[in-house]
Design an enzyme around this catalytic site. Structure first.
Site, PDB file in Angstrom:
ATOM      1  CG  ASP A  17    -137.254  -0.335 -67.682  1.00 14.26           C
ATOM      2  OD1 ASP A  17    -137.321  -1.114 -68.645  1.00 14.26           O
ATOM      3  OD2 ASP A  17    -136.761  -0.655 -66.580  1.00 14.26           O
ATOM      4  CG  HIS A  20    -136.113  -1.542 -72.816  1.00 11.18           C
ATOM      5  ND1 HIS A  20    -134.975  -1.666 -73.593  1.00 11.18           N
ATOM      6  CD2 HIS A  20    -135.693  -1.132 -71.603  1.00 11.18           C
ATOM      7  CE1 HIS A  20    -133.912  -1.339 -72.860  1.00 11.18           C
ATOM      8  NE2 HIS A  20    -134.323  -1.008 -71.649  1.00 11.18           N
ATOM      9  CG  HIS A 199    -135.349  -0.719 -61.523  1.00 10.64           C
ATOM     10  ND1 HIS A 199    -135.684   0.429 -62.203  1.00 10.64           N
ATOM     11  CD2 HIS A 199    -135.474  -1.735 -62.433  1.00 10.64           C
ATOM     12  CE1 HIS A 199    -135.977   0.131 -63.462  1.00 10.64           C
ATOM     13  NE2 HIS A 199    -135.860  -1.178 -63.622  1.00 10.64           N
ATOM     14  CG  HIS A 201    -138.094  -5.296 -64.703  1.00 13.39           C
ATOM     15  ND1 HIS A 201    -138.575  -4.773 -65.877  1.00 13.39           N
ATOM     16  CD2 HIS A 201    -136.949  -4.616 -64.431  1.00 13.39           C
ATOM     17  CE1 HIS A 201    -137.749  -3.823 -66.312  1.00 13.39           C
ATOM     18  NE2 HIS A 201    -136.749  -3.702 -65.454  1.00 13.39           N
ATOM     19  CE1 TYR A 290    -130.258  -5.726 -67.726  1.00 10.54           C
ATOM     20  CE2 TYR A 290    -130.504  -5.505 -70.101  1.00 10.54           C
ATOM     21  CZ  TYR A 290    -130.214  -4.945 -68.861  1.00 10.54           C
ATOM     22  OH  TYR A 290    -129.887  -3.618 -68.781  1.00 10.54           O
TER      23      TYR A 290
END
Lengths: 346, 305
Positions: A17, A20, A199, A201, A290
């Site tokens: 991740d 990104h 998971h 964010h 997203y």
């Protein structure tokens, strides 16, 4: 909240991740240094691939500095205890990529689909099961559907052979109650031996709080990344999570000071920009978009003269899902044209 | 005017939509619909439209091929049974248009290479994939101007328009499309990505084509070539529309084209442009072969098994 004595497997995503915000340009030396640091800190599992998973190398998502083969081939032999996982999004990666990862010694395969489309994962989960890999189904953008709908999709992944299913908050949109409702429902529906993962964010600053809610509701695998290096405002910062876990008596097996040092001495200097909750990543969380769209929207905004926040809100309004990075430039061009037309008419 | 008689195999959504298109053709006449389930709605619908039907699969059709003068057959079943269907019908001199991912015969994308196939008297042509039909004309439009070192396409389709066959083997889509980007599109290397979007109301199919040219892209020629190719596709898919681009980046040699494909709404809903472009391309392909048969420049011969 009493979580004393709960055993949780942490899964570090810094090197997947975290690709990104690094535009997939992490060097092999950086990968090795971070992976070795996490190995010494006792991290049980780390993920290594292009940010969009195996086969993500593309114009659409960005060409990485090195191929998945090169990254995995460098990291896996250097690990003493830590196991390595790879992400695969059907539609982007294929079973050929999966076989390659398996041959290189990848321990865990995570097959990721949008939360309503689990049935595209059958061939990949089925093969991973046949290869006797730790096989994980990964339901992205899980905030977009109700818990009972998510249960049906989780059941599909379990039926194909997944021994663990993730509730994935790709947009960093969920609040702890949203996590509790989804993880509880999935935990009740799946077989007791099937693990549940979460998971998060950190776009709404809920990474740690949501992970605790997930554990309370029955999750036993928790994702995050060191110093939070991940898409959007990053993932659940794992050094923070370990500190919280220590105080609450949750057993992670990870050494706090060592992971703190990886975060500060190795990951922080790698950052091209500070991964933080700026107005764009906060918009991702607020509007449920997203997280990997962030840098694409910033670039398209700068190129076409549209505020990146406006682009992100429009992408959310149009119901864009993970993988539709191509629609960011398209949307920016359309918005710029409409505004120019409106200005002339006005 | 004489018409070439056709059989359709597979009375599902694709087969039924194709049937509507063939009913309008000036050169094709659909005569048989072949299924495997006597209770199939698709077979009943075909009977209502005046077709002969069988629920015994291709074997139920074979005894009638000669008497009914069938010359072209469309296979809208699955890759698993296509090889057998093709062998049996080719042996009777029937040409196959393959809408499955079997790809026994060469790939056919009408505005790019249909004429070439007619010239070679192919007895089996494959229609690639929906994403391939929607994007390969654009890759070819760039590669006919200057060499393309890399062609990449992203097809985004509505969740409702993706059937169980595609879902069970989504890799077949990426593999077949990538291969056709190279072989038909003319890119040295090809990559295909498919994204399924569940938004309601369903989104109309979107296709993005990214090409990397070997030397700096020649913008004016690429623009002209792209617009010309779009008109050629619109001849059989009126809903094929340029939304944005071509975006041409002289520094990175990137050419990006953003398309939308709306269907005609014959049997399938309009948002399912991905399915419509397959049936439209198949019908277009058959028409071209039929025209050659009718004007005497092509005669189909049995293929020894």
């Amino acid at each position: 909240m009493n979580l004393k004595g709960k055993k949780v497997t942490l899964h570090d995503n810094t090197l997947r991740d975290g690709m990104h915000p690094k535009r997939h340009q992490i060097t092999l030396d950086q990968m090795l240094a971070v992976a070795r640091g996490l190995d010494e800190a006792g991290m049980p599992l780390i993920e290594v691939t292009h940010g969009d998973g195996l086969g993500g190398a593309s114009v659409n998502y960005g060409f990485p500095l090195h191929s998945d083969e090169e990254y995995l081939g460098a990291v896996i032999p250097a690990m003493k205890h830590t196991k390595v996982s790879a992400l695969l999004l059907p539609g982007i990666g294929t079973v050929e990529h999966l076989r390659m990862a398996h041959e290189l010694g990848v321990h865990t395969i995570r097959v990721a689909t949008h939360c309503t489309e689990a049935d595209v994962s059958e061939q990949h989960i089925g093969l991973a099961r046949k290869l006797d890999m730790d096989t994980v189904g990964f339901l992205m953008m899980a905030h977009m559907i109700e818990p009972e709908q998510l249960v049906a999709q989780a059941r599909l992944m379990e039926s194909y052979g997944a021994n663990c299913v993730y509730v994935t908050d790709s947009a960093g949109h969920m609040l702890p109650d949203d996590v509790t409702a989804r993880v509880t429902a999935v935990r009740q529906a799946l077989k007791p031996e099937t693990e549940i993962g979460f998971h998060g964010h950190h776009n709404m600053s809920m990474g740690v709080a949501n992970s605790l809610a997930a554990i309370e509701a029955g999750a036993s695998r928790i994702d995050g990344s060191t110093n939070g290096l991940g898409a959007g405002a990053g993932n659940t910062p794992l050094e923070v999570f370990v500190a919280v876990a220590n105080r609450m008596g949750i057993e992670t097996g990870v050494d706090l000071y060592r992971i703190m040092d990886v975060a500060e001495d190795l990951v922080l200097p790698m950052m091209e920009h500070l991964v933080r909750i700026d107005r764009d990543s906060l918009t991702l969380g607020y509007a449920g978009v997203y997280s990997s769209f962030l840098l694409f929207a910033k670039r398209a905004g700068a190129k076409y003269g549209i505020a990146s926040r406006d682009i992100l809100v429009e992408l959310g309004r149009r119901g864009m899902v993970g993988g539709q990075e191509d629609m960011i430039e398209d949307t920016a061009i359309t918005m710029a044209r409409e505004r120019a037309t409106a200005a002339v008419e006005g | 005017m004489n018409k070439i008689k056709c059989a359709l195999i597979g009375p599902g959504n694709i087969g039924t939509d194709l049937l509507y298109k063939l009913k309008r053709s000036p050169v094709l006449e659909p005569v048989w619909m072949v299924g495997i389930d006597p209770a199939s709605e698709g077979l009943a619908r075909a009977r209502d439209l005046g077709l002969k039907t069988t629920s015994d699969g291709v074997d139920g059709l074979l005894p009638h091929v000669k008497a009914d003068g069938i010359q072209i057959a469309f296979d809208a079943t699955s890759a698993y049974v296509h090889a057998e269907n093709s062998r049996k019908l080719n042996a009777l001199g029937v040409m196959m248009i393959d809408l499955t991912p079997a790809a026994i015969g060469p790939f056919c994308v009408p505005p790019v290479n249909l004429k070439e196939h007619v010239g070679k008297r192919e007895m089996n042509v494959n229609m690639v994939t929906c994403g391939g039909q929607a994007t390969i004309p654009m890759v070819a439009a760039v590669s006919r101007v200057q060499p393309v070192s890399y062609g990449e396409i992203v097809a985004t389709v509505s969740s409702r328009s993706v059937g169980p066959g595609t879902r069970k083997n989504i890799d077949e889509f990426t593999r077949t499309t990538a291969s056709a980007i190279e072989r038909v599109g003319g890119a040295a290397r090809g990559k295909a990505i498919i994204v399924i979007n569940p938004a309601e109301p369903p989104l109309i199919m979107r296709d993005t084509i990214h090409c990397l040219t070997e030397s700096a892209p020649r913008a004016a020629e690429i623009e002209e070539s792209v617009h010309d190719m779009i008109r050629q596709v619109q001849a059989y898919v009126p809903g094929y529309r340029l939304v944005n681009g071509p975006v041409i980046d002289l520094d990175t040699h990137r050419v990006s084209i953003f398309m939308e494909v709306a269907g005609l709404g014959d049997f399938l809903p309009k948002y399912a442009g991905n399915l419509d472009i397959m049936t439209a391309a198949a019908a277009r392909t058959a028409e071209m072969f039929a025209e050659e048969i009718l004007n005497g420049s092509l005669s189909l011969e049995p293929v020894p098994a």
